[in-house]
Design a protein around this motif. Sequence first.
Motif, mmCIF file in Angstrom:
data_model
loop_
_atom_site.group_PDB
_atom_site.id
_atom_site.type_symbol
_atom_site.label_atom_id
_atom_site.label_comp_id
_atom_site.label_asym_id
_atom_site.label_seq_id
_atom_site.Cartn_x
_atom_site.Cartn_y
_atom_site.Cartn_z
ATOM 1 N N ILE A 210 61.951 1.249 70.929
ATOM 2 C CA ILE A 210 61.909 0.840 69.517
ATOM 3 C C ILE A 210 63.086 -0.092 69.222
ATOM 4 C CG2 ILE A 210 61.883 1.672 67.110
ATOM 5 C CD1 ILE A 210 59.458 2.626 68.717
ATOM 6 N N THR A 211 64.265 0.339 69.665
ATOM 7 C CA THR A 211 65.470 -0.481 69.489
ATOM 8 C C THR A 211 66.513 -0.017 70.501
ATOM 9 O OG1 THR A 211 67.186 -1.166 67.921
ATOM 10 C CG2 THR A 211 66.372 1.055 67.681
ATOM 11 N N GLU A 212 67.462 -0.883 70.814
ATOM 12 C CA GLU A 212 68.528 -0.486 71.738
ATOM 13 C C GLU A 212 69.843 -1.140 71.353
ATOM 14 O OE1 GLU A 212 67.159 -1.579 75.645
ATOM 15 O OE2 GLU A 212 67.799 -3.639 75.433
ATOM 16 N N LYS A 213 70.932 -0.527 71.765
ATOM 17 C CA LYS A 213 72.264 -1.037 71.453
ATOM 18 C C LYS A 213 73.078 -1.079 72.735
ATOM 19 C CE LYS A 213 76.105 -2.016 69.317
ATOM 20 N NZ LYS A 213 76.350 -3.393 68.905
ATOM 21 N N ASP A 230 66.264 10.342 60.866
ATOM 22 C CA ASP A 230 65.350 9.451 61.599
ATOM 23 C C ASP A 230 65.905 8.037 61.734
ATOM 24 O OD1 ASP A 230 63.572 11.386 62.180
ATOM 25 O OD2 ASP A 230 62.164 10.927 60.570
ATOM 26 N N ASP A 231 66.781 7.644 60.801
ATOM 27 C CA ASP A 231 67.321 6.271 60.820
ATOM 28 C C ASP A 231 68.778 6.200 61.260
ATOM 29 O OD1 ASP A 231 64.886 5.436 59.824
ATOM 30 O OD2 ASP A 231 65.538 5.682 57.748
ATOM 31 N N ASP A 250 73.239 2.905 61.997
ATOM 32 C CA ASP A 250 71.943 2.777 61.336
ATOM 33 C C ASP A 250 71.020 2.072 62.329
ATOM 34 O OD1 ASP A 250 69.716 2.112 59.891
ATOM 35 O OD2 ASP A 250 70.819 1.504 58.098
ATOM 36 N N THR A 251 69.932 2.738 62.715
ATOM 37 C CA THR A 251 69.077 2.183 63.774
ATOM 38 C C THR A 251 68.320 0.936 63.318
ATOM 39 O OG1 THR A 251 67.289 3.685 63.141
ATOM 40 C CG2 THR A 251 68.761 4.428 64.882
#
Length: 471
Positions: A210-213, A230-231, A250-251
């Motif tokens: 979904i997302t990555e850092k 969830d966020d 914050d995702t």
Amino acid sequence: MSRKVVRTSKFRHVFGQPVKTDQCYDDIRVSQNTWDSNFCAVNPNFLAIVVEASGGGAFLVLPLSKTGRLDKSQPVVCGHTAPVLDIDWCPHNDNVIASGSEDCTVMVWEIPDGGLTRSLTEPIVTLEGHTKRVGIVLWHPTAQNVLLSAGCDNVVLIWDVGCGQSIISIDETHTDIIYSVAWNRNGSLICTSCKDKKIRIIEPRSGNIITEKEKPHEGSRPVRAIFVSDDQILTTGFSRMSERQVALWDTKAFDSPLTLQELDTSSGVLIPFYDPDTGIVYLCGKGDSSIRYFEVTDESPYVHYLSLYSSKDSQRGMGYMPKRGLEVNKCEIARFYKLHERKCEPIAMTVPRKSDLFQEDLYPDTIGPDAALSAEEWLSGKDAEPLLISLKDGYVPSKNRELKVTKNILNVRLPKRSQSSDGSKACAVRAGNSAQQDSTLEQLMEEMKKLKATVAEQEKRIAQLEEKASN
């Protein structure tokens, strides 16, 4: 002169209190393994601790009431052929525990009521699929019989324990060793931290990122990540100068953290435990002698330092009690089981209150022991929030529910949706075998009943003949 305004919080005066010496668990050979695991898992009935074992891997399972010095002949769970690296109690059945080991297998065990009377060597099911040691095992928070495991082969496998098959394999996402995995509250997402210095949020059923850092912390030592909502995710890691840090992200805007705080300089990895009911996160460092706790809120700086519990002995691992296992009449909001070199010491976190009445603000409805979904429902794309219970009159486990769930873990049912994968075929085969075994068992039971009836009649007749003979 301006006075500094102190932020009001009902958790400002939370304090940790170790139990008396006779309430500790003594003479335990706690595992010396260097893997960054808790080596301890606890639920309202049992305490499990990974121990040193010659010629294989073992862990102890003790009823919570069995405090004091341990017998040398205390039975253990010892089915693995190499050291156990991680253990996790099933959230939907307090008698079922999973273990991951260096022997590349995951095993699921059923502990009898009252604890072990002899060493347990036969698991309910052995899950084979990893090619290197398994360092993480984690049950799904809301779906029954769903278990996640992560190995040093950089693969995350999700299992349907009822079938004994892996139903999902996330094998091309991580390029190095996985340090930590965490589910979100309803089990629709997982968050992983990896040696390749990336944090990833993954939709487990599709395997999509979904997302990555990249590089949430600059240092090269392990990073831990958990969901606080969830966020939002909370991470612990190290700066370039090896200072330990805690950060909130914050995702939806992963570029910079909402807050990043430096704590101290130490080499121990900080393991976070989050309580969604109170919004408190506890940080326990391997090799530390302290537990720090912070309150996570919506106002800047988001992660507010509350206090520190410290003692003179360092911790080798830490177990965290689910909310339903706490003593609500003592205003206990968390309980940790701290592993020393040779013992386990419970530490209660309490909020001092004058009243003896139930404190509703401290105990909102919390996650109960019932599963919200079946494995098949979750796999087909359904999500459900955890089923909540009130702690007003204390938690009392339901006997019927336990039986039903235990049986459910052992039973194998056909998946509701048609799948052409090997996993579902194996499930079908096993379901057929299971039905066949059930009918054979019924026949045997019938025959035994008949035999018992015959024996009873013969005994009656013998008694009559003996009476006649004596007359």
